[in-house]
Design a protein around this motif. Structure first.
Motif, PDB file in Angstrom:
ATOM      1  N   PRO A   1       0.788  -1.240   0.000  1.00 55.37           N
ATOM      2  CA  PRO A   1       0.000   0.000   0.000  1.00 55.37           C
ATOM      3  C   PRO A   1       0.816   1.285   0.000  1.00 55.37           C
ATOM      4  N   LEU A   2       2.112   1.205   0.262  1.00 56.71           N
ATOM      5  CA  LEU A   2       2.945   2.410   0.310  1.00 56.71           C
ATOM      6  C   LEU A   2       3.732   2.631  -0.973  1.00 56.71           C
ATOM      7  N   SER A   3       3.444   1.864  -2.004  1.00 55.12           N
ATOM      8  CA  SER A   3       4.183   1.979  -3.261  1.00 55.12           C
ATOM      9  C   SER A   3       3.489   2.935  -4.229  1.00 55.12           C
ATOM     10  N   PRO A   4       4.135   4.038  -4.596  1.00 56.53           N
ATOM     11  CA  PRO A   4       3.545   4.922  -5.612  1.00 56.53           C
ATOM     12  C   PRO A   4       3.468   4.238  -6.973  1.00 56.53           C
ATOM     13  N   PHE A   5       4.363   3.288  -7.209  1.00 65.69           N
ATOM     14  CA  PHE A   5       4.382   2.575  -8.487  1.00 65.69           C
ATOM     15  C   PHE A   5       3.066   1.837  -8.703  1.00 65.69           C
ATOM     16  N   TYR A   6       2.671   1.028  -7.735  1.00 68.08           N
ATOM     17  CA  TYR A   6       1.442   0.247  -7.894  1.00 68.08           C
ATOM     18  C   TYR A   6       0.201   1.144  -7.857  1.00 68.08           C
ATOM     19  N   SER A   7       0.231   2.151  -7.021  1.00 66.12           N
ATOM     20  CA  SER A   7      -0.897   3.070  -6.961  1.00 66.12           C
ATOM     21  C   SER A   7      -1.065   3.831  -8.270  1.00 66.12           C
ATOM     22  N   GLY A   8       0.041   4.318  -8.815  1.00 60.30           N
ATOM     23  CA  GLY A   8      -0.020   5.096 -10.049  1.00 60.30           C
ATOM     24  C   GLY A   8      -0.537   4.287 -11.219  1.00 60.30           C
ATOM     25  N   TRP A   9      -0.068   3.053 -11.348  1.00 61.31           N
ATOM     26  CA  TRP A   9      -0.504   2.243 -12.483  1.00 61.31           C
ATOM     27  C   TRP A   9      -1.912   1.682 -12.274  1.00 61.31           C
ATOM     28  N   LEU A  10      -2.344   1.544 -11.028  1.00 65.96           N
ATOM     29  CA  LEU A  10      -3.747   1.212 -10.790  1.00 65.96           C
ATOM     30  C   LEU A  10      -4.641   2.349 -11.274  1.00 65.96           C
ATOM     31  N   ALA A  11      -4.209   3.590 -11.029  1.00 65.25           N
ATOM     32  CA  ALA A  11      -4.972   4.740 -11.527  1.00 65.25           C
ATOM     33  C   ALA A  11      -5.092   4.683 -13.050  1.00 65.25           C
ATOM     34  N   GLU A  12      -4.038   4.278 -13.728  1.00 64.56           N
ATOM     35  CA  GLU A  12      -4.081   4.166 -15.185  1.00 64.56           C
ATOM     36  C   GLU A  12      -5.059   3.074 -15.622  1.00 64.56           C
ATOM     37  N   GLN A  13      -5.135   2.003 -14.865  1.00 68.00           N
ATOM     38  CA  GLN A  13      -6.099   0.949 -15.190  1.00 68.00           C
ATOM     39  C   GLN A  13      -7.533   1.456 -15.029  1.00 68.00           C
TER      40      GLN A  13
ATOM     41  N   ASP B   1     -13.476   9.026 -12.258  1.00 73.44           N
ATOM     42  CA  ASP B   1     -13.431   9.528 -10.876  1.00 73.44           C
ATOM     43  C   ASP B   1     -12.423   8.727 -10.055  1.00 73.44           C
ATOM     44  N   GLU B   2     -12.468   7.404 -10.212  1.00 75.72           N
ATOM     45  CA  GLU B   2     -11.539   6.553  -9.477  1.00 75.72           C
ATOM     46  C   GLU B   2     -10.098   6.807  -9.919  1.00 75.72           C
ATOM     47  N   ALA B   3      -9.899   7.038 -11.224  1.00 78.10           N
ATOM     48  CA  ALA B   3      -8.551   7.308 -11.736  1.00 78.10           C
ATOM     49  C   ALA B   3      -7.988   8.582 -11.128  1.00 78.10           C
ATOM     50  N   ILE B   4      -8.797   9.622 -11.084  1.00 74.43           N
ATOM     51  CA  ILE B   4      -8.339  10.900 -10.527  1.00 74.43           C
ATOM     52  C   ILE B   4      -8.046  10.753  -9.040  1.00 74.43           C
ATOM     53  N   GLU B   5      -8.941  10.081  -8.328  1.00 77.61           N
ATOM     54  CA  GLU B   5      -8.743   9.892  -6.884  1.00 77.61           C
ATOM     55  C   GLU B   5      -7.479   9.094  -6.597  1.00 77.61           C
ATOM     56  N   GLU B   6      -7.252   8.026  -7.356  1.00 79.19           N
ATOM     57  CA  GLU B   6      -6.077   7.183  -7.119  1.00 79.19           C
ATOM     58  C   GLU B   6      -4.794   7.915  -7.492  1.00 79.19           C
ATOM     59  N   ALA B   7      -4.805   8.663  -8.592  1.00 78.60           N
ATOM     60  CA  ALA B   7      -3.612   9.410  -8.996  1.00 78.60           C
ATOM     61  C   ALA B   7      -3.260  10.474  -7.954  1.00 78.60           C
ATOM     62  N   GLU B   8      -4.274  11.137  -7.428  1.00 74.13           N
ATOM     63  CA  GLU B   8      -4.010  12.140  -6.389  1.00 74.13           C
ATOM     64  C   GLU B   8      -3.498  11.482  -5.112  1.00 74.13           C
ATOM     65  N   ALA B   9      -3.995  10.269  -4.814  1.00 73.17           N
ATOM     66  CA  ALA B   9      -3.465   9.529  -3.663  1.00 73.17           C
ATOM     67  C   ALA B   9      -2.005   9.147  -3.892  1.00 73.17           C
ATOM     68  N   THR B  10      -1.640   8.889  -5.141  1.00 71.01           N
ATOM     69  CA  THR B  10      -0.253   8.557  -5.470  1.00 71.01           C
ATOM     70  C   THR B  10       0.672   9.714  -5.141  1.00 71.01           C
ATOM     71  N   PHE B  11       0.215  10.939  -5.377  1.00 70.99           N
ATOM     72  CA  PHE B  11       1.029  12.108  -5.048  1.00 70.99           C
ATOM     73  C   PHE B  11       1.337  12.179  -3.550  1.00 70.99           C
ATOM     74  N   ARG B  12       0.440  11.647  -2.738  1.00 65.99           N
ATOM     75  CA  ARG B  12       0.690  11.660  -1.291  1.00 65.99           C
ATOM     76  C   ARG B  12       1.760  10.644  -0.902  1.00 65.99           C
ATOM     77  N   LEU B  13       1.972   9.661  -1.778  1.00 62.55           N
ATOM     78  CA  LEU B  13       3.031   8.684  -1.538  1.00 62.55           C
ATOM     79  C   LEU B  13       4.370   9.174  -2.068  1.00 62.55           C
TER      80      LEU B  13
ATOM     81  N   VAL C   1      -1.268   9.951 -15.779  1.00 62.13           N
ATOM     82  CA  VAL C   1      -2.652   9.474 -15.700  1.00 62.13           C
ATOM     83  C   VAL C   1      -3.633  10.632 -15.628  1.00 62.13           C
ATOM     84  N   LEU C   2      -3.327  11.629 -14.809  1.00 59.18           N
ATOM     85  CA  LEU C   2      -4.257  12.755 -14.686  1.00 59.18           C
ATOM     86  C   LEU C   2      -4.406  13.481 -16.023  1.00 59.18           C
ATOM     87  N   GLY C   3      -3.284  13.671 -16.728  1.00 54.84           N
ATOM     88  CA  GLY C   3      -3.370  14.318 -18.033  1.00 54.84           C
ATOM     89  C   GLY C   3      -4.171  13.496 -19.017  1.00 54.84           C
TER      90      GLY C   3
END
Length: 366
Positions: free
Chosen positions: A208-220, A228-240, A250-252
């Motif tokens: 759960p602390l990996s920006p790598f997995y979080s970021g690519w989940l947002a892309e999925q 909505d889920e993509a934006i939320e997950e990508a923004e959560a990645t920034f916190r990591l 992903v956000l772009g």
């Protein structure tokens, strides 16, 4: 160490035990705990599962330590980190040449190197040789099957054989996070969005602390139209990890999919000075109709013949003839992402039904 097993729903204590072991008994300790927990919850282990647990002996602590350090450096996603990882993995094989884990780590490292922004021409053949050696030493090592799966998937483009190797790895170790991650991208290639997202969400659960997995989940999520889920997950990645490139990508892409090109360009502007990721700005500019600016960036890539990003940029501009020329170059150079150019990348979406691309996909059985 003290281990406790709790029924969280009923808040009942089921089992506990204290273990005192040396570090070189770590693998056998994990197996001992697994057997004890299975017994406590009255799970019947199959003879094959018992054999695998009993066959895993001690691990050289220096080998295990080097393996973990190398995997950490690979996930830093920098040229320096990748070279440090490969140096560690090569030294580990030299110091412990009969260790299957050392050879599997080296194989995975070479595959990641071939899949990185810093590829070496012979990375995948070296990965195959190291993975084959790991399997010879221990055919029950999940990491060895993972290494086999990765080179089959990204280099041999033998997707059925890759899927089989992933399944073998996960049968041995269902918590092997990198196997779930890469298998998710095989499912993305197949268009199996639900299966891909299920595995993507599992990678985040496992790490759960990996920006790598979080970021690519947002892309999925974005690829599945779950904006909505993509934006939320990508923004959560920034916190990591602040300003993490994949989250900006992903956000772009998400805002471009929504037709909000000003916002899309704003996020992709953050990538303009990053050589590997600056294609995103060019592609978004091209999709937004700002062709001259997109071509200016594309020209920088043409000097070194970066076929991957040139396909993405020209396809975004709907210059499909030029995109096809670079697509053939990507096939010739065995670019690892070539199959995904044919079937997955959002920048090539308008190109996927082109008869020339359909024919190339058919060559791979897609």
């Amino acid at each position: 160490t003290d281990i406790k097993l709790i029924d969280a729903e009923r808040e009942e204590h089921i089992w506990s035990e204290s273990y005192i072991r040396s570090f070189d008994s770590l693998v056998s300790l994990q197996n001992e705990i697994a057997t004890s927990v299975a017994s406590a919850v009255q799970v019947r282990l199959t003879p094959e599962e018992m054999r695998r647990l009993e066959s895993r002996g001690n691990v050289n602590p220096a080998t295990y330590d080097a393996y973990l350090r190398a995997m950490y450096r690979i996930r830093r996603e920098t040229g320096e980190g990748m070279q440090e990882a490969m140096q560690l993995l090569m030294e580990t094989v030299e110091n412990d040449p009969t260790s299957a884990l050392a050879w599997a780590g080296l194989a995975y490292g070479y595959s990641e190197l071939g899949h990185s922004p810093f590829p070496e021409e012979d990375a995948y053949p070296r990965a195959k040789a190291a993975a084959d050696r790991a399997l010879e030493l221990d055919p029950d090592l999940a990491e060895a099957h993972l290494a086999v799966a990765v080179y089959r998937m990204y280099y041999e483009w033998d997707f059925a054989a890759a899927e089989q190797a992933f399944e073998e790895a996960l049968q041995i170790n269902p918590s092997l996070v990198n196997a779930h991650y890469h298998l998710a991208w095989l499912f993305e290639l197949y268009g199996r969005d639900e299966d891909a997202i299920r595995l993507g969400e599992l990678t985040k659960e496992l790490d759960p602390l990996s920006p790598f997995y979080s970021g690519w989940l947002a892309e999925q999520y974005r690829d599945a139209g779950m904006f909505d889920e993509a934006i939320e997950e990508a923004e959560a990645t920034f916190r990591l990890r602040k300003n993490y490139p994949v989250a900006n990508l992903v956000l772009g892409e998400t805002y471009a999919d929504l037709g909000e090109f000003d916002k899309a360009i704003e996020y992709h502007e953050r990538l303009k000075d990053n050589y590997f990721w600056s294609f995103a700005l060019a592609a978004t500019l091209g999709a937004a109709g700002r062709i001259e600016e997109a071509v200016e960036i594309a020209n920088k890539y043409e000097t070194d013949g970066n076929s991957l990003v040139l396909v993405l940029i020209y396809a975004s501009m709907k210059d499909y003839d030029t995109a096809y020329t670079w697509l053939l170059k990507a096939r010739e150079n065995k670019i690892p992402w070539y199959p995904w150019l044919l079937k997955w990348y959002p920048q090539t979406r308008g190109f996927h039904d082109d008869p020339r691309v359909v024919e190339l996909a058919a060559e791979l059985g897609l």
